[in-house]
Design an enzyme around this catalytic site. Sequence first.
Site, short mmCIF file in Angstrom:
data_model
loop_
_atom_site.label_atom_id
_atom_site.label_comp_id
_atom_site.label_asym_id
_atom_site.label_seq_id
_atom_site.Cartn_x
_atom_site.Cartn_y
_atom_site.Cartn_z
CE LYS A 54 20.02 -11.76 2.82
NZ LYS A 54 18.90 -12.62 3.21
CD GLN A 98 17.34 -15.67 2.20
OE1 GLN A 98 18.25 -15.10 2.78
NE2 GLN A 98 16.39 -14.99 1.58
CG ASP A 121 16.71 -12.14 9.14
OD1 ASP A 121 16.85 -11.16 8.39
OD2 ASP A 121 16.67 -13.32 8.75
N1 GUN Z 1 13.60 -13.67 2.63
C1 GUN Z 1 13.13 -12.50 2.11
N2 GUN Z 1 13.47 -11.47 2.91
C2 GUN Z 1 14.16 -11.98 3.93
C3 GUN Z 1 14.79 -11.42 5.08
O1 GUN Z 1 14.78 -10.22 5.33
N3 GUN Z 1 15.42 -12.30 5.91
C4 GUN Z 1 15.43 -13.62 5.67
N4 GUN Z 1 16.06 -14.41 6.55
N5 GUN Z 1 14.86 -14.19 4.63
C5 GUN Z 1 14.23 -13.37 3.76
#
Ligand code: GUN
Length: 290
Positions: A54, A98, A121
């Site tokens: 990311k 995350q 998100d």
């Molecule tokens: N862990 C797995 N998928 C995601 C996601 O889309 N966002 C976040 N913040 N954590 C994740």
Amino acid sequence: MSARVIDGKDAARASNARVAAALAELKSTHGLVPGLTVVLVGDNPASKVYVANKKREARAAGFNSTAHRLPATASQAEVLATVGRLNADKSVHGILVQLPLPRQMDAQAVIAALDPAKDVDGFHAVNTGLLWGAGGGLVPCTPQGCMLLLRRATDKIAGSHAVVLGRSSIVGKPLAALLLGADCTVTVAHSKTRDLPAVCRQADILIAAVGRPEMVRGGWVKPGAVVIDVGINRKADGKLVGDVAFAEAAEVAGAITPVPGGVGPMTIACLLRNTLIAACRQAGLPAPAL
Ligand code: GUN
């Protein structure tokens, strides 16, 4: 194989290029450099890889991107304090915590502490409410990516019967809202649904998001259907597979996403879109057309 393969890498590249161009314009016209901060608690190996990806992709597109790491032993109060600081920091336009968080932590409370305007998100209750209601919030990344791939695959979304397999808060539920917003007739199926194969066979659009390797067989797919596979599962031999038995389904479907290279790349692409939109809104500027 008869199905057309929907190329998520190409779709993500195209989206990232549009975001990078809009970002360059924002920088030159308004001196604004949108900032994304990813909060990582603990050292889950998969999460470390996701966070690094990311950060790298956000930087490549021109964002100011940082990762904020806390130890696995961090308290809930420390994480909440970090979120509070990032909420107040004007150079941070997008915050992503995350998941999963370490067991001792209440993930819902952490998400609730985010400024909804910075919740890239789209998991905060305010954004969930806007998704099901008036719109105008931040839309969860993976479901948003599925819709972009769907639009690439077909111009017959409205009026279609979409079956979403899986009812998670991250994918299944928000996707149901987006499909409804796109004028589909939506069925949300799950582990307790009776006769799943028969329900799936009704789908003009079949979206699998259950986290079970190759559960959807060729016989579950309606001939000509568009199949979007959200699953990423690692088999014992190390091979990555989706929730759909690809070779079988591709014999029947009209179009299908591969794993890897389908929905996966779109999740980060949509995170970048959300961060750009969030930054524009916070600066009182119209969001660029992407
Ligand atoms: N862990 C797995 N998928 C995601 C996601 O889309 N966002 C976040 N913040 N954590 C994740």
